[in-house]
Design a protein around this motif. Sequence first.
Motif, PDB file in Angstrom:
ATOM      1  N   GLU A  72      26.129  50.583 -10.392  1.00 62.92           N
ATOM      2  CA  GLU A  72      25.589  50.103  -9.121  1.00 62.92           C
ATOM      3  C   GLU A  72      25.133  51.256  -8.227  1.00 62.92           C
ATOM      4  OE1 GLU A  72      26.494  46.402  -6.217  1.00 62.92           O
ATOM      5  OE2 GLU A  72      28.243  47.596  -6.795  1.00 62.92           O
ATOM      6  N   LYS A  73      25.792  52.415  -8.345  1.00 63.62           N
ATOM      7  CA  LYS A  73      25.384  53.601  -7.583  1.00 63.62           C
ATOM      8  C   LYS A  73      24.102  54.219  -8.146  1.00 63.62           C
ATOM      9  CE  LYS A  73      30.085  54.997  -6.327  1.00 63.62           C
ATOM     10  NZ  LYS A  73      31.142  55.998  -6.623  1.00 63.62           N
ATOM     11  N   THR A  74      23.790  53.900  -9.401  1.00 61.74           N
ATOM     12  CA  THR A  74      22.690  54.552 -10.104  1.00 61.74           C
ATOM     13  C   THR A  74      21.410  53.724 -10.109  1.00 61.74           C
ATOM     14  OG1 THR A  74      24.337  55.562 -11.572  1.00 61.74           O
ATOM     15  CG2 THR A  74      22.042  55.650 -12.291  1.00 61.74           C
ATOM     16  N   VAL A  75      21.544  52.440 -10.370  1.00 62.14           N
ATOM     17  CA  VAL A  75      20.380  51.567 -10.542  1.00 62.14           C
ATOM     18  C   VAL A  75      20.230  50.675  -9.313  1.00 62.14           C
ATOM     19  CG1 VAL A  75      19.352  49.760 -11.975  1.00 62.14           C
ATOM     20  CG2 VAL A  75      20.687  51.582 -13.049  1.00 62.14           C
ATOM     21  N   PRO A  76      19.108  50.747  -8.619  1.00 62.34           N
ATOM     22  CA  PRO A  76      18.920  49.868  -7.465  1.00 62.34           C
ATOM     23  C   PRO A  76      19.008  48.398  -7.879  1.00 62.34           C
ATOM     24  CG  PRO A  76      17.212  51.565  -7.544  1.00 62.34           C
ATOM     25  CD  PRO A  76      17.959  51.631  -8.840  1.00 62.34           C
ATOM     26  N   CYS A  77      19.922  47.665  -7.242  1.00 63.96           N
ATOM     27  CA  CYS A  77      20.102  46.256  -7.578  1.00 63.96           C
ATOM     28  C   CYS A  77      20.895  45.576  -6.471  1.00 63.96           C
ATOM     29  CB  CYS A  77      20.821  46.104  -8.917  1.00 63.96           C
ATOM     30  SG  CYS A  77      22.478  46.820  -8.985  1.00 63.96           S
ATOM     31  N   LYS A  78      20.888  44.251  -6.478  1.00 64.42           N
ATOM     32  CA  LYS A  78      21.658  43.488  -5.499  1.00 64.42           C
ATOM     33  C   LYS A  78      23.133  43.454  -5.875  1.00 64.42           C
ATOM     34  CE  LYS A  78      17.833  40.585  -4.034  1.00 64.42           C
ATOM     35  NZ  LYS A  78      17.268  39.232  -4.016  1.00 64.42           N
ATOM     36  N   ARG A  79      23.402  43.433  -7.177  1.00 66.74           N
ATOM     37  CA  ARG A  79      24.775  43.452  -7.675  1.00 66.74           C
ATOM     38  C   ARG A  79      24.773  43.663  -9.178  1.00 66.74           C
ATOM     39  NH1 ARG A  79      27.754  38.771  -5.803  1.00 66.74           N
ATOM     40  NH2 ARG A  79      26.340  38.938  -4.079  1.00 66.74           N
ATOM     41  N   ILE A  80      25.961  43.880  -9.731  1.00 73.29           N
ATOM     42  CA  ILE A  80      26.115  43.996 -11.176  1.00 73.29           C
ATOM     43  C   ILE A  80      26.691  42.680 -11.684  1.00 73.29           C
ATOM     44  CG2 ILE A  80      27.220  45.222 -13.092  1.00 73.29           C
ATOM     45  CD1 ILE A  80      25.207  46.947 -11.542  1.00 73.29           C
ATOM     46  N   GLY A  81      25.967  42.046 -12.573  1.00 70.40           N
ATOM     47  CA  GLY A  81      26.462  40.824 -13.203  1.00 70.40           C
ATOM     48  C   GLY A  81      27.265  41.177 -14.442  1.00 70.40           C
ATOM     49  N   MET A  82      28.199  40.308 -14.781  1.00 70.83           N
ATOM     50  CA  MET A  82      29.025  40.518 -15.972  1.00 70.83           C
ATOM     51  C   MET A  82      28.983  39.256 -16.818  1.00 70.83           C
ATOM     52  SD  MET A  82      33.034  41.586 -16.303  1.00 70.83           S
ATOM     53  CE  MET A  82      33.803  39.982 -16.243  1.00 70.83           C
ATOM     54  N   ALA A  83      28.811  39.430 -18.118  1.00 71.32           N
ATOM     55  CA  ALA A  83      28.806  38.295 -19.034  1.00 71.32           C
ATOM     56  C   ALA A  83      29.553  38.665 -20.296  1.00 71.32           C
ATOM     57  CB  ALA A  83      27.376  37.886 -19.372  1.00 71.32           C
ATOM     58  N   VAL A  84      30.240  37.686 -20.836  1.00 69.61           N
ATOM     59  CA  VAL A  84      30.866  37.808 -22.150  1.00 69.61           C
ATOM     60  C   VAL A  84      30.364  36.617 -22.951  1.00 69.61           C
ATOM     61  CG1 VAL A  84      33.020  37.839 -23.451  1.00 69.61           C
ATOM     62  CG2 VAL A  84      32.905  38.941 -21.199  1.00 69.61           C
ATOM     63  N   ILE A  85      29.491  36.892 -23.911  1.00 68.60           N
ATOM     64  CA  ILE A  85      28.899  35.816 -24.698  1.00 68.60           C
ATOM     65  C   ILE A  85      29.557  35.792 -26.075  1.00 68.60           C
ATOM     66  CG2 ILE A  85      26.749  34.809 -25.554  1.00 68.60           C
ATOM     67  CD1 ILE A  85      26.867  35.104 -22.475  1.00 68.60           C
ATOM     68  N   GLY A  86      29.358  36.855 -26.817  1.00 72.06           N
ATOM     69  CA  GLY A  86      30.079  37.026 -28.066  1.00 72.06           C
ATOM     70  C   GLY A  86      29.545  36.301 -29.279  1.00 72.06           C
ATOM     71  N   LEU A  87      28.365  35.769 -29.222  1.00 66.62           N
ATOM     72  CA  LEU A  87      27.830  35.074 -30.392  1.00 66.62           C
ATOM     73  C   LEU A  87      26.986  35.978 -31.286  1.00 66.62           C
ATOM     74  CD1 LEU A  87      26.776  31.681 -28.761  1.00 66.62           C
ATOM     75  CD2 LEU A  87      28.783  32.140 -30.186  1.00 66.62           C
ATOM     76  N   GLU A  88      26.344  36.977 -30.701  1.00 66.25           N
ATOM     77  CA  GLU A  88      25.405  37.778 -31.471  1.00 66.25           C
ATOM     78  C   GLU A  88      26.059  38.889 -32.289  1.00 66.25           C
ATOM     79  OE1 GLU A  88      25.908  39.466 -27.425  1.00 66.25           O
ATOM     80  OE2 GLU A  88      25.442  37.459 -28.135  1.00 66.25           O
ATOM     81  N   VAL A  89      27.188  39.410 -31.848  1.00 62.80           N
ATOM     82  CA  VAL A  89      27.900  40.466 -32.575  1.00 62.80           C
ATOM     83  C   VAL A  89      29.378  40.085 -32.635  1.00 62.80           C
ATOM     84  CG1 VAL A  89      28.527  42.924 -32.609  1.00 62.80           C
ATOM     85  CG2 VAL A  89      26.268  42.239 -31.786  1.00 62.80           C
ATOM     86  N   PRO A  90      29.961  40.050 -33.823  1.00 65.57           N
ATOM     87  CA  PRO A  90      31.373  39.658 -33.951  1.00 65.57           C
ATOM     88  C   PRO A  90      32.332  40.790 -33.566  1.00 65.57           C
ATOM     89  CG  PRO A  90      30.499  40.152 -36.109  1.00 65.57           C
ATOM     90  CD  PRO A  90      29.355  40.293 -35.137  1.00 65.57           C
ATOM     91  N   HIS A  91      32.175  41.284 -32.348  1.00 71.01           N
ATOM     92  CA  HIS A  91      33.003  42.368 -31.814  1.00 71.01           C
ATOM     93  C   HIS A  91      32.998  42.149 -30.300  1.00 71.01           C
ATOM     94  CE1 HIS A  91      34.084  46.904 -32.218  1.00 71.01           C
ATOM     95  NE2 HIS A  91      34.455  46.502 -31.009  1.00 71.01           N
ATOM     96  N   ALA A  92      34.158  41.876 -29.731  1.00 71.46           N
ATOM     97  CA  ALA A  92      34.253  41.571 -28.300  1.00 71.46           C
ATOM     98  C   ALA A  92      33.536  42.644 -27.484  1.00 71.46           C
ATOM     99  CB  ALA A  92      35.717  41.484 -27.888  1.00 71.46           C
TER     100      ALA A  92
END
Length: 129
Positions: A72-92
């Motif tokens: 967030e300090k590096t990339v101009p943005c409104k916020r940092i979103g977080m997602a955990v999907i886990g379908l594309e790679v079988p590694h959390a």
Amino acid sequence: MPSIFTRIVNGEIPCYKIAEDDNFLAFLDVNPNANGHTLCVPKQEIDKIFDIEDDLYLGLMQFSKRIATALEKTVPCKRIGMAVIGLEVPHAHVHLIPLNEMGEMTFKHKVSLTKEEFETLAKDIQANL
């Protein structure tokens, strides 16, 4: 067969590394939703996020928070979103995505960066850790 993330952790596949410690690795997603899209993974290959032992899970969240703060300090943005999907790679793994609009969380919106842009971005984020 090891997941692509295990191969990255083991150094068999290169990555744009942001940070690592004994248990976790953070690196830039090479198919990013937004500039700065970062993945945080446990070094131990565990398929599903909720199969991770409690202490390691909490450690992954603390590690991800540290990376998100630097991002967030590096990339101009409104916020940092977080997602955990886990379908594309079988590694959390945890996706940290700098957001300026909701579409950047859909995994349909992608941006392209050059090798040099990835390298510079990784160094800039590291400087804010």
